[in-house]
Design an enzyme around this catalytic site. Sequence first.
Site, short mmCIF file in Angstrom:
data_model
loop_
_atom_site.label_atom_id
_atom_site.label_comp_id
_atom_site.label_asym_id
_atom_site.label_seq_id
_atom_site.Cartn_x
_atom_site.Cartn_y
_atom_site.Cartn_z
N TYR A 57 0.83 -1.19 0.00
CA TYR A 57 0.00 0.00 0.00
C TYR A 57 0.87 1.24 0.00
O TYR A 57 1.63 1.48 0.93
CB TYR A 57 -0.92 0.03 1.22
CG TYR A 57 -1.87 -1.14 1.35
CD1 TYR A 57 -2.24 -1.90 0.25
CD2 TYR A 57 -2.40 -1.49 2.59
CE1 TYR A 57 -3.11 -2.98 0.38
CE2 TYR A 57 -3.29 -2.56 2.72
CZ TYR A 57 -3.63 -3.30 1.61
OH TYR A 57 -4.49 -4.36 1.75
N HIS A 125 -0.31 -12.11 1.27
CA HIS A 125 -1.33 -11.27 0.64
C HIS A 125 -2.00 -11.98 -0.54
O HIS A 125 -3.22 -11.87 -0.72
CB HIS A 125 -0.68 -9.97 0.16
CG HIS A 125 -1.62 -8.82 0.06
ND1 HIS A 125 -1.20 -7.52 -0.03
CD2 HIS A 125 -2.97 -8.76 0.04
CE1 HIS A 125 -2.25 -6.72 -0.09
NE2 HIS A 125 -3.34 -7.45 -0.06
N SER A 204 -13.25 -5.06 2.50
CA SER A 204 -14.34 -4.45 1.72
C SER A 204 -15.71 -4.90 2.21
O SER A 204 -16.58 -5.28 1.40
CB SER A 204 -14.17 -4.76 0.23
OG SER A 204 -12.98 -4.21 -0.29
N PRO A 205 -15.97 -4.86 3.52
CA PRO A 205 -17.28 -5.28 4.02
C PRO A 205 -18.40 -4.32 3.64
O PRO A 205 -19.58 -4.64 3.82
CB PRO A 205 -17.08 -5.33 5.54
CG PRO A 205 -16.02 -4.31 5.80
CD PRO A 205 -15.08 -4.42 4.62
N GLY A 207 -18.56 -3.31 0.47
CA GLY A 207 -18.61 -3.40 -0.99
C GLY A 207 -17.80 -2.33 -1.69
O GLY A 207 -18.23 -1.79 -2.71
N ARG A 208 -16.63 -2.01 -1.14
CA ARG A 208 -15.76 -0.93 -1.65
C ARG A 208 -16.48 0.41 -1.61
O ARG A 208 -16.29 1.27 -2.46
CB ARG A 208 -15.26 -1.23 -3.06
CG ARG A 208 -14.46 -2.52 -3.13
CD ARG A 208 -13.78 -2.75 -4.47
NE ARG A 208 -13.16 -4.05 -4.46
CZ ARG A 208 -11.97 -4.32 -3.92
NH1 ARG A 208 -11.27 -3.35 -3.37
NH2 ARG A 208 -11.48 -5.55 -3.92
N GLY A 209 -17.30 0.58 -0.59
CA GLY A 209 -17.93 1.87 -0.34
C GLY A 209 -19.34 2.01 -0.87
O GLY A 209 -20.07 2.91 -0.46
#
Length: 330
Positions: A57, A125, A204-205, A207-209
């Site tokens: 990252y 990863h 991503s719980p 859904g990526r926002g």
Amino acid sequence: MQTRTLGTQSPLTVSSLGLGCMGMSEFYGAPDEDSGLETIHRALDLGVTFLDTADMYGPFTNEKLVGRAIAGRRDEVQLATKFGNVRGPNGERLGIDGSPEYVRKACDASLDRLGVDHIDLYYQHRVDPKVPIEETVGAMAELVEAGKVRHLGLSEASPATIRRAHAVHPITALQTEYSLFTRDLEDEILPTIRELGIGLVPYSPLGRGILTGRMTAQSVQQDGDARSSRYFPRFQGEALEANLRLVDEVKAIAERKGVTPGQIALAWVLAQGDDVVPIPGTKRVKYLEENAAAREVQLAEDDLKALERAVPRDAVVGSRYGDMSHIDND
């Protein structure tokens, strides 16, 4: 502080909700280190102490940011980071490396950037198809023996790979995408890890926002937002429009409960089991506080059924990645 325990053979107790730190440095718009530091500090104050980062990252800058944020508060934190997605200093992607030599090199580099003497949970990863998982996990186990790492994890690994890895050294947690919008792991992966006593850490719980209810076709087009690329098919054109209609259904349920769409989406993930610890990411204190409050949202069986009717498993349009070749399917 509300806690949950990941893993049974090598258990790690963490806050019931974690914080994904990736977006503070890359992928979702412009990096904002000052806001990221403020958000991490506020998270710790709220009892959100399970912090998730990775060497890729930034690249490399997010671990440094997390290290700065936890300086003087290391004992409060359950610190997770990852290796295996190799990037160059200019951000170029150089493939996946699970070789024992790289495992050792990557861990030492992460410890240095984080400014700590050990990592609480160290993930591979992505699985390297060129290197037997036994060799990779064997090297990771050596890090545990050396005191550099406390617990081991995998990310986006298949059931067969998980079993082989767990036979070498107890795996504490599997990290993979899981939300109302992504439920394919329920078929084989979730039963496998529960059989083996491995915890689940959904990334991503939200859904990526998209499940926050704040996303529009225009907002995803900001500079530096990876969701605007074809790499994320769910956020393109007609697919995005169809998926936003699903979110409208979630909004309606949230309104009846007196909570936000994001809170009810996180509460749904939390309700999937005490061995599940989602790590929603944000770089803003106000969204962190909103997410943290989801821990108090109680969902009755009727609520859970209503959410699953609102977003049927096969209703989401588009694959979660445009290229799924980096996901282990062994």
